[in-house]
Scaffold this active site. Structure first.
Site, short mmCIF file in Angstrom:
data_model
loop_
_atom_site.label_atom_id
_atom_site.label_comp_id
_atom_site.label_asym_id
_atom_site.label_seq_id
_atom_site.Cartn_x
_atom_site.Cartn_y
_atom_site.Cartn_z
CG HIS A 142 49.87 34.20 21.24
ND1 HIS A 142 51.07 34.88 21.27
CD2 HIS A 142 49.33 34.44 20.02
CE1 HIS A 142 51.24 35.51 20.12
NE2 HIS A 142 50.20 35.26 19.34
CG ASP B 80 47.00 41.64 15.59
OD1 ASP B 80 47.80 41.06 16.36
OD2 ASP B 80 46.41 42.67 15.92
#
Length: 218
Positions: free
Chosen positions: A181, A63
Site C-alpha cells: 500500500h 477504504d
C-alpha cells in the site's frame, strides 16, 4: 445516503448488490453515530464517474480517508482545496515522478477516472477517525461483483495493499500488479520502485488502447 438513484450508476445499476445488500448497508449508515466519509452524495462517485464499458484500469484501495475534508469518493483522490497532508497520495505522486518523470500537484484524480481508471475502495464508507471501521458492512460483495462484471475483456488491476490483493481476479489475460500500500507505513515495503504507471501504459499500448495521461494538467 438513504436513497439510491440507479440512473446515476449506468452499467453498474443491475448488479445484484443493490437489491441484496444495499438496503442493509444504507440502514447501517443511517444509524451510524459518527460522521461518515465521504459525504453522502460522493459515496458511489467512483462507479458514477467510470462505467464498466469505459473501464480500462482498476486501482483498488482499502477504504476512504477518515479525516475531515479529505475523502471525495474516488480511491486515493483528495479535493483540490484540502490543503493538508497527502500521505498515501503524496507517495503515489513520488512514485509517478520516479516512474515517468511526471510532477503532479493536482490532488483531485477525477481526470484519471474520466480516462477509464476506476478508483475503487473495497469499502466505500468509513467513520471519522476509525480506519477500516466499515470494512465488515458488506461492501466487499460490491467489490467482487464489480470485478466479475469487468471479466468481459482484459483490464489492468493495480492492487495496492494486502487487503486489495484479496480481490485479485483470476484471469490470465488481465494485467494484475500487486504491491504494498502507498501509505507512509508501508510504501517502502514494495510500493516505491514498482513502476505501476509505465507498466500499465505499456500494457494498454500492447492491447491497442490509448495510454493513461497521469499528469493531471487541467
Amino acid at each position: 445516503m438513504t436513497d439510491l438513484d440507479l440512473s446515476r450508476l449506468g452499467g453498474w445499476a443491475d448488479l445484484p448488490f443493490w437489491t441484496t445488500d444495499w438496503p442493509r448497508i444504507a440502514q447501517a449508515l443511517r444509524t451510524e453515530t459518527a460522521t461518515v466519509f465521504p459525504p453522502p452524495d460522493r459515496i458511489l462517485a467512483a462507479l458514477e464517474r467510470t462505467p464498466p464499458a469505459d473501464t480500462k484500469v482498476v486501482i483498488l484501495g482499502q477504504d476512504p480517508y477518515h479525516t475531515p475534508g479529505k475523502a471525495d469518493g474516488l480511491a486515493f483522490s483528495i479535493p483540490r482545496d484540502f490543503g493538508g497532508r497527502l500521505d498515501s497520495l503524496g507517495n503515489i505522486f513520488k512514485e509517478l515522478q520516479s516512474d515517468l518523470d511526471i510532477t503532479r500537484s493536482r490532488t483531485d484524480l477525477s481526470d484519471w477516472a474520466d480516462q477509464g481508471v476506476l478508483l475503487l475502495n473495497t469499502a466505500l464508507t468509513v467513520p471519522q477517525g476509525r480506519a477500516g471501521g466499515h470494512a465488515r458492512l458488506g461492501w466487499d460483495r460490491l467489490t467482487r461483483q464489480v470485478i466479475t462484471r469487468l471479466a468481459d475483456r482484459p483490464r489492468a488491476y493495480l492492487l495496492w495493499g494486502r487487503h486489495a490483493q484479496n480481490f485479485a481476479p483470476d484471469r490470465p489475460r488481465d494485467l494484475v500488479i500487486r504491491t504494498a500500500h502507498p501509505s507512509p507505513l508501508s510504501a517502502r515495503q514494495g510500493f516505491f520502485g514498482s513502476r505501476p504507471f509505465s507498466t500499465v501504459n505499456a500494457w494498454l499500448t500492447e492491447q491497442g488502447q490509448a495510454p493513461i495521461d497521469w499528469a493531471g494538467r487541467k
